[in-house]
Design a protein around this motif. Structure first.
Motif, short mmCIF file in Angstrom:
data_model
loop_
_atom_site.label_atom_id
_atom_site.label_comp_id
_atom_site.label_asym_id
_atom_site.label_seq_id
_atom_site.Cartn_x
_atom_site.Cartn_y
_atom_site.Cartn_z
N SER A 12 -1.87 4.19 -1.44
CA SER A 12 -1.97 3.75 -0.10
C SER A 12 -3.18 2.79 -0.34
CB SER A 12 -2.31 4.97 0.80
OG SER A 12 -2.35 4.40 1.94
N GLY A 13 -3.48 2.19 0.62
CA GLY A 13 -4.79 1.30 0.48
C GLY A 13 -4.63 0.46 1.94
N ASP A 14 -5.81 -0.55 1.75
CA ASP A 14 -6.17 -1.17 2.77
C ASP A 14 -6.36 -2.66 2.50
OD1 ASP A 14 -6.57 0.67 5.09
OD2 ASP A 14 -7.51 1.50 3.51
N ILE A 45 -7.15 -1.78 -3.21
CA ILE A 45 -7.92 -2.57 -2.23
C ILE A 45 -6.90 -4.02 -2.18
CG2 ILE A 45 -10.01 -3.42 -1.28
CD1 ILE A 45 -11.30 -1.01 -2.60
N ALA A 46 -6.45 -4.23 -1.03
CA ALA A 46 -5.34 -5.35 -1.00
C ALA A 46 -6.29 -6.63 -0.72
CB ALA A 46 -4.36 -5.00 -0.24
N ASN A 47 -7.02 -7.24 -1.88
CA ASN A 47 -7.54 -8.51 -1.54
C ASN A 47 -6.58 -9.81 -1.37
OD1 ASN A 47 -6.92 -8.33 -4.59
ND2 ASN A 47 -8.61 -9.49 -4.77
N VAL A 150 5.29 8.96 -2.74
CA VAL A 150 4.90 9.24 -1.16
C VAL A 150 3.72 8.04 -1.04
CG1 VAL A 150 3.49 10.65 0.61
CG2 VAL A 150 4.93 11.63 -1.51
N VAL A 151 3.92 7.60 0.27
CA VAL A 151 2.80 6.46 1.05
C VAL A 151 2.46 6.95 2.15
CG1 VAL A 151 2.48 4.06 1.32
CG2 VAL A 151 3.96 4.94 -0.47
N PRO A 152 1.06 7.48 2.38
CA PRO A 152 0.58 7.78 3.63
C PRO A 152 0.15 6.46 4.46
CG PRO A 152 -0.93 8.53 2.06
CD PRO A 152 0.06 7.82 1.35
N ASP A 156 2.44 0.93 11.81
CA ASP A 156 2.61 -0.58 11.73
C ASP A 156 3.15 -0.90 10.36
OD1 ASP A 156 0.08 0.30 10.64
OD2 ASP A 156 -0.56 -1.78 10.86
N GLN A 157 3.06 0.12 9.37
CA GLN A 157 3.34 -0.15 7.96
C GLN A 157 4.84 0.27 7.86
OE1 GLN A 157 1.35 -1.89 5.84
NE2 GLN A 157 0.45 -2.08 7.62
N ILE A 158 5.62 0.84 8.70
CA ILE A 158 6.88 1.30 8.53
C ILE A 158 7.87 0.29 8.06
CG2 ILE A 158 8.83 1.99 9.88
CD1 ILE A 158 7.04 3.94 11.43
N1 TRP Z 1 -0.62 -3.39 4.51
C1 TRP Z 1 -1.76 -2.58 4.42
C2 TRP Z 1 -2.67 -2.60 5.65
O1 TRP Z 1 -2.81 -3.72 6.21
C3 TRP Z 1 -2.51 -2.47 3.02
C4 TRP Z 1 -1.70 -2.05 1.85
C5 TRP Z 1 -1.43 -3.03 0.73
C6 TRP Z 1 -0.89 -1.04 1.42
N2 TRP Z 1 -0.61 -2.48 -0.10
C7 TRP Z 1 -0.52 -1.22 0.42
C8 TRP Z 1 -0.60 -0.02 2.15
C9 TRP Z 1 0.48 -0.35 -0.15
C10 TRP Z 1 0.21 1.21 1.70
C11 TRP Z 1 0.67 0.92 0.20
O2 TRP Z 1 -3.15 -1.69 6.13
#
Ligand code: TRP
Length: 357
Positions: A12-14, A45-47, A150-152, A156-158
């Motif tokens: 998962s990430g942000d 951490i999605a830069n 698994v991705v928690p 909005d990410q669905i």
């Molecule tokens: N799009 C997610 C958000 O804005 C961040 C994200 C990037 C992410 N890559 C991901 C979440 C992969 C889960 C898995 O919060």
């Protein structure tokens, strides 16, 4: 370490757009902290994703990678058990994004409701870049590079997770010759490379912000850019000021007026965060009857939120004192993530008959 191999993998990430707030906490972070023992966890951490709408603000994106990292550590993501890494340092993600983009029909991208919402909410008009449209495919590559099970995430990410599942199925069918009638859970058994990921939704649907309704009459989601957020790094005084100024029932002018608990952030927050469920349901009843004041209910909420946030803020302060150490954790995590993602890339290239040497 050996037993780690048998744990299902979680990713998962942000997006690094700023400090994390309570919406992130109930939407995903809380879940992640709890799942660290039972899953082999990777947090991205999605830069690059942040840059898709901020390509002209690279310094902000850089700073925000560190903010998110500090918030992760503060929230209790434990680098001993979990791997935290930076998206742009993983070249395999970019390579897989290109290969995956070949599996997605162009009109499919435009049917993504989260993309449509973003174009509207961020006022992108016709000016969004090719890279912006590509980001859901890049997000699929974030997940599939790690062959996560698994991705928690929040709701909005669905749509992005659905695309990820489609890409996994398609890759497995086209390049690993898995029968298209295969059940999602059986793709690996049938010789596929990528698991068809499971979405693990959080306990709370998207959290609202502390302000009143937007132009469409609905409460807006908590978001830094809407200036309606309570951050995991807010000090008690800031929390207090924000809650005291929080939107409640506008028709209720004094404590003896009957109030509505529906669409009322005060009660949405109590329901989301107050562990004393008995008090919440009794106080909601009294609020509707007009026998309890806003201020008393807000004071309770402040106590609840400060109890949640303050230990995180204290941990953050400790980490902020040693930013080199924090960077070294991120660097180590990124190195580990590269090993995993490069191994997947090799397998993907092999399946695609595109390994030459
Ligand atoms: N799009 C997610 C958000 O804005 C961040 C994200 C990037 C992410 N890559 C991901 C979440 C992969 C889960 C898995 O919060």
């Amino acid at each position: 370490m050996t037993e780690k191999k048998h744990k299902p993998r979680l990713l998962s990430g942000d997006t690094s757009t700023g400090r994390l707030h309570l919406g992130h906490w109930v939407g995903s972070i809380e879940n992640r902290v709890l799942m660290q023992d039972d899953y082999d966890c990777y947090f991205i951490i999605a830069n690059i994703q942040a840059l898709t709408t901020r390509m002209d603000r690279p310094a902000d994106v850089h700073q925000n990678v560190m903010e998110v990292m500090l918030d992760y550590l503060a929230a209790g993501i434990d680098p001993e058990r979990s791997t935290i890494f930076v998206q742009s340092e993983i070249a395999a993600i970019a390579e897989l994004t290109v290969f995956f983009s070949l599996l997605v029909p162009y009109p499919r991208l435009m049917r993504n409701p989260t993309i449509k919402d973003e174009i509207r909410d961020k006022g992108l008009g016709d000016n969004y870049s090719v890279g912006f449209l590509l980001y859901p495919i890049s997000q699929a590559a974030d997940i599939l590079s790690f062959r996560a099970d698994v991705v928690p995430v929040g709701e909005d990410q669905i749509p992005h997770l659905e695309l990820t599942r489609e890409i996994a199925r398609r890759f497995n069918q086209v390049y690993c010759h898995v029968d298209p009638h295969t059940q999602d859970a059986d793709y690996l058994k049938q010789g596929g490379l990528f698991p068809v990921v499971e979405t693990r939704l959080s306990r709370t649907r998207r959290l609202v912000g502390i302000n009143g309704p937007g132009p469409d009459g609905n409460l807006m989601k908590m978001s830094k850019s809407l200036n309606n957020a309570i951050f995991l790094s807010d000090d008690p005084d800031t929390v207090k000021k924000k809650i005291m100024a929080m939107y409640t029932d506008p028709k209720r002018l004094k404590a003896t007026d009957k109030g509505s608990t529906e669409n009322n952030p005060l009660w949405i927050f109590h329901e989301a965060f107050n562990p004393d469920k008995a008090w919440v349901s009794e106080a909601e009843e009294r609020y509707r009857q007009g026998t309890i004041g806003d201020v008393e209910c807000k004071r309770r909420l402040i106590d609840v939120l400060v109890a949640l946030i303050e230990p995180m803020r204290q941990r953050r302060l400790q980490y902020e004192k040693d930013i080199h150490y924090v960077k070294s954790i991120l660097q180590e995590g990124t190195a580990r993530a590269n090993e995993t993602a490069n191994a997947t890339l090799m397998l993907a290239k092999e399946a695609m008959r595109q390994r030459y040497f």
